[in-house]
Motif scaffolding. Structure first.
Motif, short mmCIF file in Angstrom:
data_model
loop_
_atom_site.label_atom_id
_atom_site.label_comp_id
_atom_site.label_asym_id
_atom_site.label_seq_id
_atom_site.Cartn_x
_atom_site.Cartn_y
_atom_site.Cartn_z
N GLU B 94 57.35 56.54 -48.81
CA GLU B 94 57.70 57.09 -49.87
C GLU B 94 57.99 56.33 -51.18
O GLU B 94 57.66 55.05 -50.44
CB GLU B 94 59.37 57.74 -49.83
N VAL B 198 65.80 53.71 -51.90
CA VAL B 198 64.10 54.86 -51.40
C VAL B 198 65.26 56.25 -50.52
O VAL B 198 66.51 56.38 -50.85
CB VAL B 198 64.17 54.44 -49.63
N ARG B 200 65.49 60.14 -50.33
CA ARG B 200 64.28 61.18 -49.14
C ARG B 200 64.54 62.21 -49.49
O ARG B 200 65.91 62.72 -50.25
CB ARG B 200 64.58 60.93 -47.78
N ASN B 248 61.11 53.60 -43.01
CA ASN B 248 59.98 54.95 -42.55
C ASN B 248 60.57 55.70 -41.34
O ASN B 248 60.15 57.16 -41.73
CB ASN B 248 58.07 53.96 -42.04
N VAL B 251 62.86 57.87 -43.76
CA VAL B 251 62.47 59.29 -44.54
C VAL B 251 61.84 60.32 -43.42
O VAL B 251 62.45 61.59 -43.14
CB VAL B 251 61.27 58.38 -45.18
N SER B 254 64.58 62.23 -41.30
CA SER B 254 65.21 63.07 -42.45
C SER B 254 64.59 64.74 -42.24
O SER B 254 64.96 65.42 -42.32
CB SER B 254 65.29 62.56 -43.38
#
Lengths: 259, 466
Positions: B94, B198, B200, B248, B251, B254
């Motif tokens: 992302e 970050v 998500r 990661n 992300v 999720s």
């Protein structure tokens, strides 16, 4: 010219090693005794041969002062070359200091000459580009003597032949008599047993001739060095212990001077 | 020294000078070619990719045969001789935002193996230090501080501009240069606390939802400009692997939380566990080894896209150039060698009597040979030294002429920084030593025949000659 001094500067050490290796080959100390047995010799190769020496038998003791006389073409110079090992006899044997030099190969002869023989020539044969001192040092360089010892020895012997103060002169700056003194010094510097001289006084005036003769006798007496002198001169013959006359390749007379 | 000997030395001198100058010139040209290649990137750092096209069988390599950039690949790469370090990279899937103080901007977050890369990346640090291995540290590329904007202030300024622009249109603000990132002075980012943000995205009932995660980090260093030559690297931020993996995972998780686990995401999750890297860069020990490393990598089934691939053809080309130039020059040295032989034979004839005298007073064959060998060796050596001096002078002259004219610039085709020490030709120390040694050996070789001839002279005949 050959930059003896320069080259030697770099490679003296190498010569020393080489000379030591050469010395390992057993050789009796030079005594100055000389024997010629049944030597015949001729010049020329192949079909045309000119015989020069016939049945030569000689014995010369250590410390003798011998004159080798004879007209030109009698073979006396050839005999001298044989004694010096510059030529090999066709037949017969030559012993110097108890060694049969007629059987040596060229390298052994070189080493032998270096140790046991000195040479004096009519035309002096000094190297023109080297000084008197360097000329006398030359045999020591080949023997691998260190620079310092070499210089000392050469200076000493040049002083003995009466050339003090002329050490740094080149041959063309010296008189004939002085050049011959240098050449005598060069012959003596290795303390050889025998000195072979080819007409050593041939190019000199009579006064100088006598001086040179006196010098050679002096060296003969002091060092016990054997002198063999090829000569035409009556004066030389008169001052020798023994005179060997040669004619047409034969020894015709061996006269010992009345004591 | 005699004139004859001196002239012979001059022959050797010319030959040596020609060879040295020619080789120096081709070395210099090659160096320039390699340098201009280096402007496209560091030649000793090769990005490694799996090979997609089998050049031998001329077919694409199917997926299952293709190499994967995983831990196994790293082990394999490490075993290639000449590779100093294997530096894997993993990107964050992302986009991430970096916030330092009031400034913020989008950056590309890249995870690196700190231990492997530290030794080499350390040199690229402009300010601060490199990652030490502790988890919450980042290093930024040269462009990052210029990318970050103080959004609040810019908005404020824009409002003010709009307000004033209404009254005096065509004002200097409008036509003047826009506040471009190049003109904006970079603020000092090093040694500051920063926040990585970050975001998500996930869908709940086809409604996109956003969730933010913030990680507090510390900027410990900034890379030099040359390191970020490639455009996409300008916005890179480097962090230890662990951080990237964690982000990661977050992300991915999720996406997995969506409820209906798609096969694709499961595969991604599997890959995640396998730890497949996005990019592996290998550091080669020296430039000389690049070619062999590239070859070895290809044999193992990896592809390397790097200017280093051109090194081989450059080397081949300049090897031929060196052969041709050196060969032409070698002819003159050959002629000089024959000159030495000639001189030595002449001097033997001249010195026949001296040789005879020396032989009679006790010089052995070995002594005589040694003297003549050394003399001809020294003719060669003196010629070689003088030739080297002349070649050095010529090289300096060429460099002065070259730098004063625009040859160098033209050769580099406008690429790269115009360094003041770039040279058209140069003499490396190995070339100088080689030239001296070679000329001495040439002299020695030329002396062998004359020396043997001298030592074979009959002492008796030699001494009688005048």
């Amino acid at each position: 010219m050959i930059r003896l001094t320069v080259v030697n500067l770099f490679f003296n050490g190498f010569f020393v090693i080489y000379a030591k290796w050469g010395a390992n080959k057993k050789m009796a100390n030079a005594t100055g005794e000389l024997t010629v047995k049944d030597v015949n010799h001729s010049y020329g190769t192949g079909k045309i041969k000119v015989p020069v020496l016939f049945d030569i038998n000689l014995h010369i003791n250590q410390g003798e002062f011998v004159a080798l006389c004879g007209s030109s073409g009698s073979g006396k110079s050839t005999l001298l070359n044989l004694l010096a090992g510059l030529t090999k006899p066709e037949q017969g044997k030559i012993f110097v200091s108890g060694e049969e030099i007629s059987r040596f190969n060229e390298n052994e002869l070189c080493l032998f000459r270096r140790r046991s023989m000195g040479f004096i020539f009519q035309s002096y044969n000094l190297l023109p580009n080297l000084t008197a001192l360097e000329n006398v040092e030359l045999p020591l360089i080949f023997s691998g003597v260190s620079t310092k010892k070499r210089r000392q020895k050469a200076t000493e012997i040049l002083n003995r032949v009466g050339l003090e103060g002329r050490l740094d002169h080149k041959p063309n700056e010296l008189s004939g008599g002085q050049q011959q003194r240098v050449s005598i010094a060069r012959a003596l510097v290795n303390q050889p047993g025998i000195i072979l001289a080819d007409e050593p006084t041939g190019n000199l005036d009579s006064k100088t001739e006598l001086e040179i003769l006196a010098l050679m006798r002096e060296m003969n007496r002091e060092n016990g060095t054997t002198f063999i002198i090829v000569t035409h001169e009556q004066e030389v013959a008169e001052r020798s212990d023994r005179v060997i006359y040669m004619q047409d390749g034969r020894v015709v007379e061996k006269r010992t001077r009345p004591a | 020294m005699k004139l004859r000997t001196a002239l012979t030395s001059v022959g050797v001198m010319i030959g040596t000078a020609a060879i040295v100058a020619m080789i120096a010139l081709s070395l210099g040209l090659k160096d320039n070619a390699v340098k201009s290649l280096e402007n496209f990137g560091n030649l000793t750092e090769l990005p490694v990719e799996p090979m997609y096209w089998d050049e031998v069988e001329n077919r694409p390599i199917p997926d299952d045969e293709r190499k994967k950039l995983n831990m196994k690949a790293i082990q394999e790469l490490k075993s290639v001789p000449g590779i100093a370090a294997v530096m894997p990279m993993k990107r964050l899937y992302e986009q991430a935002k970096l916030k330092v103080g009031r400034r913020e901007g989008y950056i590309e977050l890249i995870g690196v193996d700190v231990r492997e890369s530290a030794d080499y990346r350390k040199n690229d640090i402009e300010k601060g230090t490199y990652l030490s291995g502790s988890p919450q540290e980042i290093v930024v590329a040269y462009g990052v501080p210029r990318e970050l904007r103080d959004m609040e202030r810019e908005k404020r300024e824009e409002r003010r501009r709009n307000a004033s622009g209404g009254r005096q249109s065509g004002g200097p603000d409008m036509w003047g240069p826009p506040p471009d990132m190049d003109n904006q002075p970079a603020f000092n980012i090093v040694d500051k606390a920063a926040t990585l943000i970050v975001t998500r995205e996930y869908r709940v009932d086809d409604e996109p939802k956003y969730e933010k995660k913030e990680v507090r980090v510390r900027v410990v260093g900034q890379l030099t400009q040359s390191e970020g030559n490639r455009y996409r690297d300008m916005r890179s931020v480097y962090a230890p692997f662990e951080l990237i993996k964690e982000l990661n995972d977050w992300v991915m998780r999720s996406r997995g939380d969506e409820g209906s686990v798609s096969p694709r995401s499961r595969e991604q999750a599997k890959q995640q566990n396998e730890l497949v890297f996005d990019e592996i860069t290998v550091k080669v020990e020296s430039r000389e080894q690049v070619e062999s490393v590239v070859k070895a990598l290809k044999e193992k089934g990896y592809e390397v896209w790097s200017p280093a691939r051109e090194l081989e053809s450059i080397n081949n080309f300049f090897f031929v150039i060196q052969l041709v130039l050196g060969g032409i020059a070698a002819i003159s040295l050959l002629v000089a060698t024959i000159g030495i032989v000639n001189t030595m034979i002449m001097s033997i004839l001249e010195r026949t009597k001296e040789i005879g005298i020396m032989k009679v007073i006790g010089a052995t064959v070995f002594n005589i040979r040694w003297l003549f060998l050394m003399e001809s060796g020294f003719i060669g050596l003196i010629g070689g030294l003088a030739g080297l001096g002349i070649a050095w002078g010529a090289v300096e002259l060429v460099n002065i002429l070259g730098s004063s004219s625009d040859i160098m610039q033209n050769m580099r085709m406008g690429y790269g920084p115009s360094e003041e020490n770039s040279r058209l030709a140069y003499i490396p120390s190995w070339l100088a030593l080689f030239a001296i040694g070679f000329s001495f050996i040439i002299g020695l070789l030329a002396g062998i025949f004359p020396a043997i001839r001298a030592s074979r002279l009959s002492a008796l005949q030699a001494i009688r000659s005048e």
